[in-house]
Each structure stands twice: as structure tokens, then as C-alpha cells.
Scaffold this active site. Structure first.
Site, PDB file in Angstrom:
ATOM      1  CE1 TYR A 108       2.393  -7.881   0.708  1.00  0.00           C
ATOM      2  CE2 TYR A 108       4.699  -8.509   0.926  1.00  0.00           C
ATOM      3  CZ  TYR A 108       3.583  -7.841   1.401  1.00  0.00           C
ATOM      4  OH  TYR A 108       3.668  -7.120   2.560  1.00  0.00           O
ATOM      5  CD  GLU A 196       1.317  -4.641   1.980  1.00  0.00           C
ATOM      6  OE1 GLU A 196       1.581  -5.611   2.701  1.00  0.00           O
ATOM      7  OE2 GLU A 196       0.228  -4.024   2.052  1.00  0.00           O
TER       8      GLU A 196
END
Ligand code: GDP
Ligand code: MN
Length: 389
Positions: A108, A196
């Protein structure tokens, strides 16, 4: 303003982040052609402004052009329900057909503005591909945060901290550095509030790639980015919020209850929500009308509020500082006369030209419910909404 994954990928790529090759298709046939161009082994991904698409069936692997066409046919037109869409889902208009990647590891990576410290921060975790809120709640030690001092900006040591936290070394660490640097660059260059990459992957052949991309632009900076503003997809936004924007009302938020709220100022909006809930009601929306000096703006606000079928009563809560309560009162009267309103309207005014404002309401002969303070106004609005429901 949010962007689609394919748009966010292009922006990342422009700033040096490696992304898998891919393109958008609006029909199954288009998806087939694209898949053929990529040798058939592709992933077909719904393009909507919500994440969690994989869980909802919006991401499908295909090994041949036939399968890609079929997958696209299934995804395009579906109401895709994900943990981020709400129960009715979001209609899929297009898919991204991208080169299928053989994944070794999923990480992530994001850059957001941390409002608590007022700095952008890089957030990274080895627990990739998953809901980061869940990782943060259950295993916060798996997440690292690297604040970026705006005075000095991004420095290579920021990237090294991330690569190390992801457990990467050697050539992969070097690749990760480029990915982090590019992601931060894309964040600043587009005046984003969020970039993101989830998952950021290491492929089985050792490449580090952004497999998914999400980018939210700061609306207040959009005027500096005509090219990005043009990427807006109104189909992905709440139709009422779009209409409010078109009428020049920048702050309209759709909520779940049945009391429509017209207020001035974000702080007053928040306290109005609280007091309505305290009185046992639920706001249907709130509309921040800003500083009003034209009654017509009040009429436009009513139009937006009335377009929401959930609204059973309207509460107007205005503190007249720069805004004049007599102008608001004129607008309320004008709106009730011209829009043939059936809804009960509760008005609480305070501040500039209050006596004149109240006189206008009183002498209108309209069934306007007035209140002296916010508590009373909220109770009356809740009562009126319950009666009408
Ligand atoms: P999201 O569910 O909306 O976040 O969509 P993602 O783009 O993150 O895709 C969801 C998941 O699908 C990823 O976490 C991967 O596990 C998987 N996936 C996506 N693209 C590929 C690919 O090219 N190859 C493989 N093997 N899996 C993929
Ligand atoms: Mn994802």
C-alpha cells in the site's frame, strides 16, 4: 474532485511511476480489440469513482480476447456495489483493459494531506491490496507514515524510509524510490488531496508497478489545472450536488434524513446538523448558501433542496453578519411563492437587519414557522417533518 483509475494512472505515468499498459473501452467489442493488442492476457476493470471494485465483481482477469470481451460485457452496464458505493451501487460506463500482471507481493502506498499536522504525509504498508482503514484499526504497526515538510519538500531519504518499511532491497528498493518520488511529484503537481496506489506490486519478474491508482484533486486549486478540471465525470457525482454546483452553490451535501437545511457557513452547518439530531431528527442534506446579497440565490437554494424527494421539511438557519437577514427573508418569500411549495418551512434568523427580516416574513401572509433560537427551530423542523412523513 475524483478521477477515474485510468486517468490517475496517466498522471502517475507522466511523473515517472511505472504502470501496466492499458486503455479504456466502452463496449465489449472495444475491450476485445484492446485485449488482442495486448496478447489476450489482460485484466478488465470497472471505471467508477469508488474503490473496493474487486470485492464487488468489478475486476476480472481474462486470458484471451474472448474472455476479455465477455468480462467487459458483464461489467459494463452493471450497478457495481462496493463497500464505498452505497447500497444501490454505481452504474459502470467503461472499463480499463490492462496488461495482466503476475503479482509476487502487494503493498500500500499513498500521499494525503494530514489535516492534524497540516502537512502532506506518505503512508505505506506491506499489507497491500486490503482496506487500509482496516489495517490501521487492527494492525497499526504495519503502517508507516512519513511526513513531508512543505518547506523542504520531498527528499530521497523519505523514499528510502518507505522502501525499507516495505522490506525492499537492492534493485527493487531503487525502483520503489522512483515510484515514491513519482507519486509525490504527481501529488504536488496536480494539487491533489489524495494519491493512492493500492496495490503497489512487485511482479514475479521483479518489477515494481502501480497496479491501481486513485487521485482526488483539491477543488479549491482546480482553477490552476484546466486540463485536470476537464477530466470531471459528472455521472459519478450525486446529481443533486451537480445541480447545486451548476447553480453556483458550492457547498451542498446530500445526507440520509428528511430535513432540508439552508445555512450560511460550514461551522453553522455542522452545529445545525448536531442540533437537529439532538432534537431527534435527521438532516436530508445541508446547503451552505454563503454570504447572500441576492434573494434569487435563496430561490436557487430552495430549488436544489426541493429536488431531493427525501425532504419533508425545510429548516433555514442564518446568522446575518455580512449576509443580511432581510435579503434572506425576501428570498424565502419569493421561493415559497414561485416554487409552489408544499413543505413546511422553519426559519431562524439572527443578526444584521433582523427586525426587517422578521417583518418581511410576518407580512408575507405565508405559513412560515419562525423560531427565536436554533434549539426551538430544530424542534419545530423535526416536528413538522414527522407530521409530513
Ligand atoms: P479495487 O478493488 O477497486 O481496489 O481494484 P484493484 O485495482 O486494487 O484490484 C483489486 C485486486 O485485483 C488487486 O488487489 C489484485 O489482487 C487484483 N488484480 C488487479 N489487477 C491484477 C493483475 O493484473 N493481475 C493479477 N494477478 N491480479 C490483479
Ligand atoms: Mn485497489
Amino acid at each position: 474532485m475524483k478521477l477515474h483509475e485510468y486517468q490517475a494512472r496517466e498522471i502517475l505515468a507522466k511523473h515517472g511511476v511505472p504502470v501496466p499498459q492499458g486503455n479504456v473501452a466502452r463496449t465489449g467489442a472495444e475491450a476485445r480489440t484492446l485485449a488482442e493488442g495486448m496478447g489476450g492476457k489482460v485484466v478488465v476493470k470497472a471505471q467508477i469513482h469508488a474503490g473496493g471494485r474487486g470485492k464487488g465483481g468489478g475486476v476480472k482477469l481474462a486470458n484471451t480476447a474472448d474472455e476479455a470481451e465477455r468480462a467487459a460485457g458483464q461489467i459494463i452496464g452493471m450497478d457495481l456495489i462496493t463497500p464505498q458505493t452505497g447500497p444501490q451501487g454505481q452504474k459502470v460506463k467503461s472499463v480499463l483493459v490492462a496488461e495482466q500482471i503476475a503479482i509476487e507481493k502487494e503493498f500500500y502506498l499513498s500521499v494525503i494531506v494530514d489535516s492534524a499536522i497540516g502537512w502532506p504525509v506518505i503512508i505505506a504498508s506491506q499489507a497491500g491490496g486490503m482496506d487500509i482503514e482496516e489495517v490501521a484499526a487492527k494492525t497499526p504497526e504495519k503502517i508507516i507514515r512519513v511526513p513531508l515538510d512543505p518547506a523542504t519538500g520531498y527528499q530521497p531519504h523519505h523514499g528510502r524510509l518507505v522502501a525499507e518499511a516495505l522490506g525492499l532491497s537492492g534493485d527493487q528498493s531503487k525502483q520503489a524510490l522512483a515510484v515514491v518520488a513519482g507519486t509525490v511529484k504527481a501529488f504536488f503537481a496536480s494539487d491533489a488531496s489524495l494519491v493512492e496506489v493500492n496495490p503497489l506490486v512487485v511482479t514475479t519478474d521483479g518489477r515494481v508497478l502501480a497496479l491501481d491508482a486513485k487521485l482526488t484533486l483539491d477543488d479549491n486549486a482546480l482553477f490552476r489545472h484546466a486540463d485536470l478540471a476537464a477530466l470531471r465525470d459528472k455521472d459519478e457525482e450525486d446529481p443533486l450536488e451537480v445541480e447545486a454546483g451548476d447553480l453556483g452553490i458550492s457547498n451542498f451535501v446530500k445526507l440520509e434524513g428528511n430535513i432540508g437545511c439552508v445555512v450560511n457557513g460550514a461551522g453553522l452547518a455542522m452545529s445545525t446538523m448536531d442540533v437537529i439530531k439532538y432534537a431527534g431528527g435527521e438532516p436530508a442534506n445541508f446547503l451552505d448558501i454563503g454570504t447572500v446579497n441576492d434573494p434569487q440565490r435563496v430561490v436557487s437554494s430552495f430549488k436544489v433542496i426541493l429536488a431531493d424527494p427525501a425532504v419533508k421539511a425545510i429548516l433555514i438557519n442564518i446568522f446575518g453578519g455580512m449576509a443580511r437577514t432581510d435579503v434572506i427573508a425576501q428570498g424565502v418569500v419569493e421561493a415559497m411563492r414561485t416554487l409552489e411549495m408544499k413543505h413546511p418551512v422553519v426559519v431562524r434568523l439572527a443578526g444584521t437587519n433582523l427586525e426587517e427580516g422578521l417583518r418581511i416574513l410576518r407580512e408575507s401572509g405565508l405559513p412560515i414557522i419562525t423560531a427565536d433560537d436554533l434549539g426551538e427551530a430544530a424542534r419545530k423542523a423535526v416536528e413538522a417533518a414527522n407530521k409530513a412523513a
